[in-house]
Design a protein around this motif. Structure first.
Motif, PDB file in Angstrom:
ATOM      1  N   GLN A   1      10.466   3.294  -4.187  1.00  0.00           N
ATOM      2  CA  GLN A   1      10.704   1.887  -4.489  1.00  0.00           C
ATOM      3  C   GLN A   1      10.400   1.009  -3.275  1.00  0.00           C
ATOM      4  OE1 GLN A   1      14.730   2.183  -5.980  1.00  0.00           O
ATOM      5  NE2 GLN A   1      14.028   2.049  -8.103  1.00  0.00           N
TER       6      GLN A   1
ATOM      7  N   ASN B   1      -4.305 -11.228  -2.218  1.00  0.00           N
ATOM      8  CA  ASN B   1      -4.696 -12.259  -3.189  1.00  0.00           C
ATOM      9  C   ASN B   1      -4.814 -13.616  -2.517  1.00  0.00           C
ATOM     10  OD1 ASN B   1      -4.889 -10.520  -5.358  1.00  0.00           O
ATOM     11  ND2 ASN B   1      -2.796 -10.881  -6.041  1.00  0.00           N
TER      12      ASN B   1
ATOM     13  N   GLU C   1      -0.296  -6.780  -1.801  1.00  0.00           N
ATOM     14  CA  GLU C   1      -1.160  -7.316  -2.858  1.00  0.00           C
ATOM     15  C   GLU C   1      -1.116  -8.845  -2.870  1.00  0.00           C
ATOM     16  OE1 GLU C   1      -2.101  -6.259  -7.484  1.00  0.00           O
ATOM     17  OE2 GLU C   1      -0.004  -6.249  -6.845  1.00  0.00           O
ATOM     18  N   ARG C   2       0.060  -9.432  -2.699  1.00  0.00           N
ATOM     19  CA  ARG C   2       0.164 -10.895  -2.654  1.00  0.00           C
ATOM     20  C   ARG C   2      -0.604 -11.459  -1.467  1.00  0.00           C
ATOM     21  NH1 ARG C   2       5.759 -10.160  -4.371  1.00  0.00           N
ATOM     22  NH2 ARG C   2       6.422 -10.352  -2.203  1.00  0.00           N
TER      23      ARG C   2
ATOM     24  N   GLU D   1       8.210   1.674  -0.913  1.00  0.00           N
ATOM     25  CA  GLU D   1       6.759   1.625  -0.760  1.00  0.00           C
ATOM     26  C   GLU D   1       6.130   0.719  -1.816  1.00  0.00           C
ATOM     27  OE1 GLU D   1       2.851   4.542  -0.439  1.00  0.00           O
ATOM     28  OE2 GLU D   1       4.847   5.431  -0.410  1.00  0.00           O
ATOM     29  N   ARG D   2       6.650   0.754  -3.048  1.00  0.00           N
ATOM     30  CA  ARG D   2       6.140  -0.137  -4.098  1.00  0.00           C
ATOM     31  C   ARG D   2       6.370  -1.599  -3.717  1.00  0.00           C
ATOM     32  NH1 ARG D   2       7.808   1.120  -9.944  1.00  0.00           N
ATOM     33  NH2 ARG D   2       6.167  -0.388 -10.264  1.00  0.00           N
ATOM     34  N   ASP D   3       7.533  -1.896  -3.134  1.00  0.00           N
ATOM     35  CA  ASP D   3       7.814  -3.267  -2.690  1.00  0.00           C
ATOM     36  C   ASP D   3       6.816  -3.691  -1.616  1.00  0.00           C
ATOM     37  OD1 ASP D   3       9.934  -3.374  -4.457  1.00  0.00           O
ATOM     38  OD2 ASP D   3      11.471  -2.991  -2.923  1.00  0.00           O
ATOM     39  N   GLU D   4       6.539  -2.779  -0.677  1.00  0.00           N
ATOM     40  CA  GLU D   4       5.568  -3.070   0.377  1.00  0.00           C
ATOM     41  C   GLU D   4       4.181  -3.302  -0.207  1.00  0.00           C
ATOM     42  OE1 GLU D   4       5.760   0.140   3.166  1.00  0.00           O
ATOM     43  OE2 GLU D   4       7.766  -0.410   3.860  1.00  0.00           O
ATOM     44  N   LEU D   5       3.782  -2.502  -1.203  1.00  0.00           N
ATOM     45  CA  LEU D   5       2.484  -2.676  -1.849  1.00  0.00           C
ATOM     46  C   LEU D   5       2.406  -4.015  -2.584  1.00  0.00           C
ATOM     47  CD1 LEU D   5       1.763   0.904  -3.249  1.00  0.00           C
ATOM     48  CD2 LEU D   5       0.589  -0.268  -1.377  1.00  0.00           C
ATOM     49  N   ALA D   6       3.505  -4.416  -3.204  1.00  0.00           N
ATOM     50  CA  ALA D   6       3.514  -5.714  -3.904  1.00  0.00           C
ATOM     51  C   ALA D   6       3.309  -6.851  -2.908  1.00  0.00           C
ATOM     52  CB  ALA D   6       4.828  -5.893  -4.658  1.00  0.00           C
ATOM     53  N   ILE D   7       3.937  -6.746  -1.747  1.00  0.00           N
ATOM     54  CA  ILE D   7       3.765  -7.762  -0.704  1.00  0.00           C
ATOM     55  C   ILE D   7       2.325  -7.750  -0.206  1.00  0.00           C
ATOM     56  CG2 ILE D   7       4.419  -8.397   1.655  1.00  0.00           C
ATOM     57  CD1 ILE D   7       7.264  -7.330   0.938  1.00  0.00           C
TER      58      ILE D   7
END
Length: 148
Positions: free
Chosen positions: A29, A43, A39-40, A31-37
């Motif tokens: 979880q 973008n 990705e933002r 690492e997923r949060d870090e990936l979401a950041i």
């Protein structure tokens, strides 16, 4: 008695496994949060790069579902580098001419079959667009000159 010991041992094994899985799930979880950041951030960088490119490269738009290149007005563009390559070639040919040029002469220099009128119409449209945007001057006799 053995069954109770087996149950106790198995429960202990499952508790240990549950702790390991909980820890692993927390790591996933995070690492997923870090990936979401990330990705933002990517973008935003891509949007900025597109905005920067739009100031340098000609913009395109969709007309009837087809991509159409927008030719900038001469005053809006820093230099003719903002024009697509084929428009820059047309502009260079007109500038090299001693005087006003006909579409046919430009077409011949570009290697178009000038004997077929239909082959020159797309070129005429491009040259007219350049004139409409202030890059060329279209004279009353249909010939073109370069703007100073």
């Amino acid at each position: 008695m053995q069954e109770r010991q087996w149950i106790t041992d198995r429960r202990s094994e499952l508790d240990t496994l549950a702790e390991q899985l909980t820890k692993q799930l927390q790591e996933v979880q995070a690492e997923r949060d870090e990936l979401a950041i990330a990705e933002r951030v990517l973008n935003r960088l891509a949007e900025q790069a597109l905005a920067d490119a739009a100031t340098v490269a000609p913009a395109s738009a969709k007309v009837a579902g087809r991509a159409v290149l927008l030719i900038p007005h001469r005053g809006d563009a820093a230099d003719e580098g903002a024009l697509p390559g084929d428009y820059r070639k047309i502009l260079a040919i007109v500038r090299e001419a001693d005087g006003p040029v006909q579409v046919r002469a430009v077409g011949e220099r570009l290697g178009l079959d000038a004997s077929v009128r239909g082959k020159l119409e797309p070129l005429r449209a491009k040259m007219t667009k350049l004139a409409d945007r202030g890059w060329l001057h279209k004279r009353g006799d249909g010939r073109f000159t370069a703007r100073p």
